[in-house]
Design an enzyme around this catalytic site. Structure first.
Site, PDB file in Angstrom:
ATOM      1  N   PRO A 107       0.798  -1.222   0.000  1.00  0.00           N
ATOM      2  CA  PRO A 107       0.000   0.000   0.000  1.00  0.00           C
ATOM      3  C   PRO A 107       0.833   1.275   0.000  1.00  0.00           C
ATOM      4  O   PRO A 107       1.889   1.332   0.641  1.00  0.00           O
ATOM      5  CB  PRO A 107      -0.819  -0.101   1.295  1.00  0.00           C
ATOM      6  CG  PRO A 107      -0.141  -1.125   2.119  1.00  0.00           C
ATOM      7  CD  PRO A 107       0.526  -2.073   1.170  1.00  0.00           C
ATOM      8  N   ASN A 108       0.340   2.266  -0.719  1.00  0.00           N
ATOM      9  CA  ASN A 108       0.889   3.629  -0.808  1.00  0.00           C
ATOM     10  C   ASN A 108       2.151   3.733  -1.666  1.00  0.00           C
ATOM     11  O   ASN A 108       2.628   4.839  -1.922  1.00  0.00           O
ATOM     12  CB  ASN A 108       1.150   4.222   0.595  1.00  0.00           C
ATOM     13  CG  ASN A 108      -0.114   4.262   1.426  1.00  0.00           C
ATOM     14  OD1 ASN A 108      -1.116   4.828   0.976  1.00  0.00           O
ATOM     15  ND2 ASN A 108      -0.109   3.631   2.582  1.00  0.00           N
ATOM     16  N   ARG A 122       5.184  11.055  -2.297  1.00  0.00           N
ATOM     17  CA  ARG A 122       4.902  10.804  -0.879  1.00  0.00           C
ATOM     18  C   ARG A 122       6.196  10.913  -0.075  1.00  0.00           C
ATOM     19  O   ARG A 122       7.125  10.133  -0.279  1.00  0.00           O
ATOM     20  CB  ARG A 122       4.324   9.397  -0.750  1.00  0.00           C
ATOM     21  CG  ARG A 122       4.163   8.901   0.655  1.00  0.00           C
ATOM     22  CD  ARG A 122       3.943   7.382   0.644  1.00  0.00           C
ATOM     23  NE  ARG A 122       3.799   6.862   1.987  1.00  0.00           N
ATOM     24  CZ  ARG A 122       4.055   5.609   2.324  1.00  0.00           C
ATOM     25  NH1 ARG A 122       4.472   4.740   1.425  1.00  0.00           N
ATOM     26  NH2 ARG A 122       3.896   5.215   3.566  1.00  0.00           N
ATOM     27  N   TYR A 134      11.203   8.391   1.385  1.00  0.00           N
ATOM     28  CA  TYR A 134      11.090   7.299   0.397  1.00  0.00           C
ATOM     29  C   TYR A 134      11.857   7.568  -0.895  1.00  0.00           C
ATOM     30  O   TYR A 134      11.895   6.705  -1.764  1.00  0.00           O
ATOM     31  CB  TYR A 134       9.613   7.045   0.084  1.00  0.00           C
ATOM     32  CG  TYR A 134       8.852   6.542   1.287  1.00  0.00           C
ATOM     33  CD1 TYR A 134       9.064   5.258   1.762  1.00  0.00           C
ATOM     34  CD2 TYR A 134       7.963   7.364   1.974  1.00  0.00           C
ATOM     35  CE1 TYR A 134       8.396   4.793   2.881  1.00  0.00           C
ATOM     36  CE2 TYR A 134       7.283   6.911   3.098  1.00  0.00           C
ATOM     37  CZ  TYR A 134       7.505   5.629   3.548  1.00  0.00           C
ATOM     38  OH  TYR A 134       6.848   5.154   4.658  1.00  0.00           O
ATOM     39  N   ASN A 154       8.042  -5.722  -0.855  1.00  0.00           N
ATOM     40  CA  ASN A 154       7.964  -4.556   0.013  1.00  0.00           C
ATOM     41  C   ASN A 154       6.501  -4.429   0.378  1.00  0.00           C
ATOM     42  O   ASN A 154       5.703  -3.902  -0.400  1.00  0.00           O
ATOM     43  CB  ASN A 154       8.454  -3.306  -0.715  1.00  0.00           C
ATOM     44  CG  ASN A 154       8.361  -2.069   0.175  1.00  0.00           C
ATOM     45  OD1 ASN A 154       7.800  -2.120   1.270  1.00  0.00           O
ATOM     46  ND2 ASN A 154       8.905  -0.965  -0.312  1.00  0.00           N
ATOM     47  N   ALA A 193       3.035  -0.953   4.939  1.00  0.00           N
ATOM     48  CA  ALA A 193       2.563  -1.071   6.332  1.00  0.00           C
ATOM     49  C   ALA A 193       1.987  -2.452   6.633  1.00  0.00           C
ATOM     50  O   ALA A 193       1.908  -2.839   7.808  1.00  0.00           O
ATOM     51  CB  ALA A 193       1.535   0.020   6.622  1.00  0.00           C
ATOM     52  N   HIS A 209       3.770  -4.846   9.098  1.00  0.00           N
ATOM     53  CA  HIS A 209       3.749  -4.755  10.558  1.00  0.00           C
ATOM     54  C   HIS A 209       2.554  -5.437  11.214  1.00  0.00           C
ATOM     55  O   HIS A 209       2.552  -5.636  12.414  1.00  0.00           O
ATOM     56  CB  HIS A 209       3.809  -3.277  10.973  1.00  0.00           C
ATOM     57  CG  HIS A 209       4.834  -2.505  10.199  1.00  0.00           C
ATOM     58  ND1 HIS A 209       6.177  -2.840  10.237  1.00  0.00           N
ATOM     59  CD2 HIS A 209       4.722  -1.476   9.306  1.00  0.00           C
ATOM     60  CE1 HIS A 209       6.838  -2.022   9.422  1.00  0.00           C
ATOM     61  NE2 HIS A 209       5.987  -1.201   8.843  1.00  0.00           N
ATOM     62  N   ASP A 227       0.899 -15.610   6.267  1.00  0.00           N
ATOM     63  CA  ASP A 227       0.497 -16.992   5.999  1.00  0.00           C
ATOM     64  C   ASP A 227       0.550 -17.308   4.503  1.00  0.00           C
ATOM     65  O   ASP A 227       0.907 -18.423   4.121  1.00  0.00           O
ATOM     66  CB  ASP A 227      -0.912 -17.256   6.545  1.00  0.00           C
ATOM     67  CG  ASP A 227      -0.907 -17.408   8.062  1.00  0.00           C
ATOM     68  OD1 ASP A 227       0.196 -17.460   8.647  1.00  0.00           O
ATOM     69  OD2 ASP A 227      -1.996 -17.474   8.653  1.00  0.00           O
ATOM     70  N   GLU A 265      12.300  -9.934   2.194  1.00  0.00           N
ATOM     71  CA  GLU A 265      11.520  -8.778   2.656  1.00  0.00           C
ATOM     72  C   GLU A 265      12.369  -7.531   2.469  1.00  0.00           C
ATOM     73  O   GLU A 265      13.508  -7.496   2.935  1.00  0.00           O
ATOM     74  CB  GLU A 265      11.189  -8.972   4.148  1.00  0.00           C
ATOM     75  CG  GLU A 265      10.555  -7.747   4.778  1.00  0.00           C
ATOM     76  CD  GLU A 265      10.484  -7.819   6.315  1.00  0.00           C
ATOM     77  OE1 GLU A 265      10.698  -8.906   6.892  1.00  0.00           O
ATOM     78  OE2 GLU A 265      10.228  -6.770   6.913  1.00  0.00           O
ATOM     79  N   HIS A 314      12.574  -3.008   2.232  1.00  0.00           N
ATOM     80  CA  HIS A 314      11.979  -1.702   2.541  1.00  0.00           C
ATOM     81  C   HIS A 314      12.881  -0.619   1.970  1.00  0.00           C
ATOM     82  O   HIS A 314      14.108  -0.753   2.021  1.00  0.00           O
ATOM     83  CB  HIS A 314      11.866  -1.513   4.057  1.00  0.00           C
ATOM     84  CG  HIS A 314      11.075  -2.606   4.709  1.00  0.00           C
ATOM     85  ND1 HIS A 314       9.707  -2.607   4.725  1.00  0.00           N
ATOM     86  CD2 HIS A 314      11.468  -3.760   5.311  1.00  0.00           C
ATOM     87  CE1 HIS A 314       9.286  -3.720   5.320  1.00  0.00           C
ATOM     88  NE2 HIS A 314      10.333  -4.435   5.678  1.00  0.00           N
ATOM     89  N   SER A 374      12.970   2.630   3.102  1.00  0.00           N
ATOM     90  CA  SER A 374      13.537   3.390   4.219  1.00  0.00           C
ATOM     91  C   SER A 374      14.056   2.406   5.271  1.00  0.00           C
ATOM     92  O   SER A 374      13.755   1.209   5.214  1.00  0.00           O
ATOM     93  CB  SER A 374      12.459   4.276   4.838  1.00  0.00           C
ATOM     94  OG  SER A 374      11.450   3.461   5.422  1.00  0.00           O
ATOM     95  N   ARG A 378      12.721   4.411  12.538  1.00  0.00           N
ATOM     96  CA  ARG A 378      11.489   5.196  12.423  1.00  0.00           C
ATOM     97  C   ARG A 378      10.565   4.895  13.618  1.00  0.00           C
ATOM     98  O   ARG A 378      11.043   4.480  14.662  1.00  0.00           O
ATOM     99  CB  ARG A 378      10.844   4.899  11.066  1.00  0.00           C
ATOM    100  CG  ARG A 378      11.783   5.270   9.895  1.00  0.00           C
ATOM    101  CD  ARG A 378      11.132   5.053   8.559  1.00  0.00           C
ATOM    102  NE  ARG A 378       9.948   5.886   8.400  1.00  0.00           N
ATOM    103  CZ  ARG A 378       9.004   5.668   7.483  1.00  0.00           C
ATOM    104  NH1 ARG A 378       9.114   4.657   6.651  1.00  0.00           N
ATOM    105  NH2 ARG A 378       7.962   6.465   7.401  1.00  0.00           N
ATOM    106  N   ARG A 389       6.887   0.427  13.292  1.00  0.00           N
ATOM    107  CA  ARG A 389       7.506  -0.093  12.054  1.00  0.00           C
ATOM    108  C   ARG A 389       8.639  -1.075  12.333  1.00  0.00           C
ATOM    109  O   ARG A 389       9.218  -1.649  11.435  1.00  0.00           O
ATOM    110  CB  ARG A 389       8.063   1.054  11.215  1.00  0.00           C
ATOM    111  CG  ARG A 389       7.003   1.937  10.619  1.00  0.00           C
ATOM    112  CD  ARG A 389       7.604   2.921   9.634  1.00  0.00           C
ATOM    113  NE  ARG A 389       6.776   4.099   9.525  1.00  0.00           N
ATOM    114  CZ  ARG A 389       5.726   4.197   8.712  1.00  0.00           C
ATOM    115  NH1 ARG A 389       5.388   3.209   7.933  1.00  0.00           N
ATOM    116  NH2 ARG A 389       5.015   5.308   8.683  1.00  0.00           N
TER     117      ARG A 389
END
Ligand code: SME
Length: 289
Positions: free
Chosen positions: A10-11, A18, A23, A74, A77, A80, A87, A98, A100, A102, A107, A111
């Protein structure tokens, strides 16, 4: 060509506008272009997907689970708190990294928890678009090790196992410009097989060079800048960094030596992968002796 899924949560569709101080300034399309260029060098076909919806990401993973050999995610959110995503990653049994953009550990406290971490090979954070490329290397390292283990299981011949190791590493990691194996013979290291420019150092006394130091010290040596290390024996003027990993079982059989034309090319995940491969070779050699 092997296919790897690159998922953005998301985002991430708003990248570039943003909070660019967190980012970065690249748009999602520009990030994907960087990933695609790197993947092409690794002979990987990337399949990209972005969604703001948890269920759509899970559906995408399910739909493509059989045609892909791995995943880089990535999860934004969702990282978290989405147990459903965790699953899904576990269910499909693909190697996953995994990532990210940032550094999530510098942070907000919320997070710093990742509920997907335990079903991923590694967490790479804080490198911007480069995080995805490192993630791809982690997945390739996992697959490469599996391939080496298979090659070892199918042969009783140490030479073949050494050659398979060099071939896999040179094929999958474009930053590995020279990949070779040296074997211990008495007080010397003797080159066994390599792919890359011819080296004048076909025999190296133990204790000399980076190669000889790794055997003498019985541990991996990473040299981020070869020109700043007085031990370094030059193979090619283009070499900027080097990693040497001993193949150590009941004794030290030899080592994996890799040179890169990129300065500071070798990171923790390179070391982990290469030490795992060296361990597989050493176990095979211990059993054969
Ligand atoms: N650089 C190595 C010598 C081997 S060549 O790089 C292939 C060293 O310093 O030991």
């Amino acid at each position: 060509m092997r296919r790897i899924l690159f998922l953005h949560g998301p985002n991430l569709n708003l990248l570039g506008e943003r909070e660019p101080e967190i980012y970065g300034h690249l748009t999602l399309q520009q990030v994907n272009e960087k990933i695609a260029a790197f993947a092409a060098k690794c002979k990987i076909e990337p399949l990209f997907f972005q969604s703001n919806h948890e269920g759509q990401i899970i559906d995408f993973i399910h739909t493509h689970r059989r045609e892909a050999v791995g995943m880089v995610i990535n999860a934004g959110a969702f990282t978290h708190y989405s147990y459903a995503l965790r699953d899904a990653l576990e269910s499909v049994q693909l190697p996953v990294a995994e990532v990210h953009l940032s550094d999530i550990h510098r942070r907000e406290t919320f997070r710093q928890i990742s509920v997907i971490r335990d079903v991923c090979l590694a967490q790479i954070s804080g490198l911007g678009a480069e995080s995805y490329c490192r993630g791809l290397e982690v997945v390739l390292g996992f697959l490469g090790r599996k391939e080496l283990q298979q090659a070892i299981n199918e042969t009783a011949n140490a030479d073949e196992a050494y050659r398979a190791c060099v071939k896999i590493l040179k094929r999958d990691f474009p930053k590995y410009n020279w990949v070779g194996i040296y074997l211990v013979e008495g007080n010397e290291l003797v080159v066994h097989n390599y792919i890359g420019a011819p080296t004048p150092h076909t025999r190296i006394p133990i204790g000399q060079g980076i190669c000889g130091a790794a055997v003498a010290e019985e541990e991996t040596i990473i040299v981020a800048d070869v020109n700043a290390d007085p031990r370094y024996l030059a193979c090619s003027l283009e070499t900027k960094s080097e990693i040497v990993v001993p193949i150590q079982g009941r004794r030290i059989y030899g080592e994996i030596d890799i040179d890169s034309h990129t300065p500071n090319a070798f990171h923790e995940h390179d070391q982990n992968m290469l030490e795992n491969m060296a361990k597989d070779l050493a176990e095979f050699l211990d059993a054969a002796e």
